[in-house]
Design a protein around this motif. Structure first.
Motif, PDB file in Angstrom:
ATOM      1  N   SER A 103       4.735  11.954   1.154  1.00  7.41           N
ATOM      2  CA  SER A 103       4.344  11.440  -0.164  1.00  7.41           C
ATOM      3  C   SER A 103       2.875  11.733  -0.475  1.00  7.41           C
ATOM      4  O   SER A 103       2.549  12.138  -1.578  1.00  7.41           O
ATOM      5  CB  SER A 103       4.621   9.942  -0.271  1.00  7.41           C
ATOM      6  OG  SER A 103       3.698   9.195   0.499  1.00  7.41           O
TER       7      SER A 103
ATOM      8  N   LEU B 182       0.601   9.735  -1.053  1.00  7.43           N
ATOM      9  CA  LEU B 182       0.107   8.841  -2.100  1.00  7.43           C
ATOM     10  C   LEU B 182      -1.276   8.297  -1.807  1.00  7.43           C
ATOM     11  O   LEU B 182      -2.018   7.934  -2.728  1.00  7.43           O
ATOM     12  CB  LEU B 182       1.086   7.682  -2.295  1.00  7.43           C
ATOM     13  CG  LEU B 182       2.299   7.950  -3.177  1.00  7.43           C
ATOM     14  CD1 LEU B 182       3.170   6.704  -3.256  1.00  7.43           C
ATOM     15  CD2 LEU B 182       1.876   8.366  -4.577  1.00  7.43           C
TER      16      LEU B 182
ATOM     17  N   ASP C 173      -4.370   7.136  -4.267  1.00  6.59           N
ATOM     18  CA  ASP C 173      -4.860   5.752  -4.236  1.00  6.59           C
ATOM     19  C   ASP C 173      -6.355   5.705  -3.928  1.00  6.59           C
ATOM     20  O   ASP C 173      -7.099   4.927  -4.530  1.00  6.59           O
ATOM     21  CB  ASP C 173      -4.102   4.936  -3.188  1.00  6.59           C
ATOM     22  CG  ASP C 173      -2.641   4.731  -3.560  1.00  6.59           C
ATOM     23  OD1 ASP C 173      -2.322   4.839  -4.765  1.00  6.59           O
ATOM     24  OD2 ASP C 173      -1.823   4.489  -2.655  1.00  6.59           O
TER      25      ASP C 173
ATOM     26  N   GLN D 237      11.512   2.702   1.595  1.00  8.59           N
ATOM     27  CA  GLN D 237      10.273   2.899   0.845  1.00  8.59           C
ATOM     28  C   GLN D 237       9.712   4.304   1.037  1.00  8.59           C
ATOM     29  O   GLN D 237       8.983   4.806   0.176  1.00  8.59           O
ATOM     30  CB  GLN D 237       9.234   1.858   1.257  1.00  8.59           C
ATOM     31  CG  GLN D 237       9.481   0.475   0.697  1.00  8.59           C
ATOM     32  CD  GLN D 237       9.515   0.484  -0.819  1.00  8.59           C
ATOM     33  OE1 GLN D 237       8.609   0.973  -1.482  1.00  8.59           O
ATOM     34  NE2 GLN D 237      10.590  -0.062  -1.382  1.00  8.59           N
TER      35      GLN D 237
ATOM     36  N   ARG E 160       8.439   6.355  -2.120  1.00  5.77           N
ATOM     37  CA  ARG E 160       7.072   6.856  -2.239  1.00  5.77           C
ATOM     38  C   ARG E 160       7.064   8.367  -2.495  1.00  5.77           C
ATOM     39  O   ARG E 160       6.251   8.868  -3.269  1.00  5.77           O
ATOM     40  CB  ARG E 160       6.280   6.521  -0.975  1.00  5.77           C
ATOM     41  CG  ARG E 160       5.979   5.042  -0.823  1.00  5.77           C
ATOM     42  CD  ARG E 160       5.344   4.711   0.524  1.00  5.77           C
ATOM     43  NE  ARG E 160       4.044   5.372   0.672  1.00  5.77           N
ATOM     44  CZ  ARG E 160       2.913   4.913   0.162  1.00  5.77           C
ATOM     45  NH1 ARG E 160       2.899   3.786  -0.541  1.00  5.77           N
ATOM     46  NH2 ARG E 160       1.774   5.555   0.353  1.00  5.77           N
TER      47      ARG E 160
ATOM     48  N   SER F 277       5.475  10.345  -5.808  1.00  8.30           N
ATOM     49  CA  SER F 277       4.546  11.475  -5.762  1.00  8.30           C
ATOM     50  C   SER F 277       5.075  12.651  -6.568  1.00  8.30           C
ATOM     51  O   SER F 277       4.317  13.332  -7.257  1.00  8.30           O
ATOM     52  CB  SER F 277       4.305  11.906  -4.309  1.00  8.30           C
ATOM     53  OG  SER F 277       3.549  10.946  -3.610  1.00  8.30           O
TER      54      SER F 277
END
Length: 246
Positions: A110, A112, A116, A159, A163, A167
């Protein structure tokens, strides 16, 4: 002593002495000496031969593993070793992106955390792609069994796929940009790779630990070294198996 590993790989690939000589741009007699006498080619010819045979230089010519110059160069490729991903300085990600002029390659499920921790990362990456920076992004296929398995290993269940999908959705705006390609993959992720020109951050993975808890290698390509190209070859292999995001 002849080189039976090279001979075997050529036979398996259906490549003759003449074929390899043409691909590597050497005389067929030179290739025959590699086979019959075990002569080790120059680096450029080794690299091309390994690519043609989809193999590793060190497998075809194991004596390279004992070359002190290659060992020293590979050790010099390691700029830093961080005990976990959180220990990587936050501004390093930004500096590597800002300094990149030729290519950025990202391999994760991902990734992510980059969005973040670096809110403008994707926007800046798109801007660079518009100027001709080649960008390749590999994200996990949310439906792939390996993502479900990794989610169970890391204790986050489904999850992981969620996730990855997030993305993919976030990068949707980038897919129409010049030189910005996004693919999904369904390979076991042994390492996440973030490559910026001739530097890379490699997030190693260990069973049962989440990615932020695992060590990160900061590598810089050095002529004669093996580590950077080792991971880049891994990226390229995953890229070839990937599917374009539509």
């Amino acid at each position: 002593m002849g080189n039976e590993r090279l001979r075997s790989q050529m036979q398996s690939a259906g490549i003759t002495v003449g074929d390899l000589a043409t691909e590597v741009d050497v005389d067929p007699k030179t290739v025959q000496r590699w086979l019959d006498v075990g002569r080790v080619p120059h680096q450029r010819h080794r690299q091309r031969t390994a690519a043609v045979l989809d193999s590793e230089e060190e497998y075809l010519w194991p004596e390279l593993l004992d070359d002190p110059r290659r060992l020293s160069a590979s050790q010099a490729e390691v700029l830093s070793l961080y005990p976990h991903r959180g220990a990587v300085p936050g501004d390093l990600w930004s500096r590597l992106l800002d300094q990149a002029t030729e290519c950025v390659d990202l391999l994760a499920y991902s990734g992510l955390f980059l969005l973040d921790s670096q809110p403008t990362f994707l926007e800046r990456l798109i801007a660079k792609a518009r100027t001709g920076l080649r960008t390749r992004v590999l994200l996990g296929d949310p439906e792939a069994p390996v993502l479900s398995e990794r989610g169970r290993e890391e204790g986050i269940g489904e999850q992981m796929g969620v996730r990855a999908q997030l993305s993919i959705d976030v990068t949707r705006a980038a897919r129409n940009q010049a030189d910005f390609d996004v693919r999904t993959h369904a390979t076991p992720l042994y390492n996440s790779i973030y490559r910026f020109d001739d530097q890379a951050l490699v997030n190693l993975h260990a069973y049962g630990w989440q990615a932020p808890q695992n060590p990160v290698l900061h590598l810089q390509r050095i002529p004669g070294g093996q580590l950077f190209d080792h991971y880049l070859t891994s990226f390229d292999r995953v890229w070839e198996t990937g599917r374009d995001v539509v």
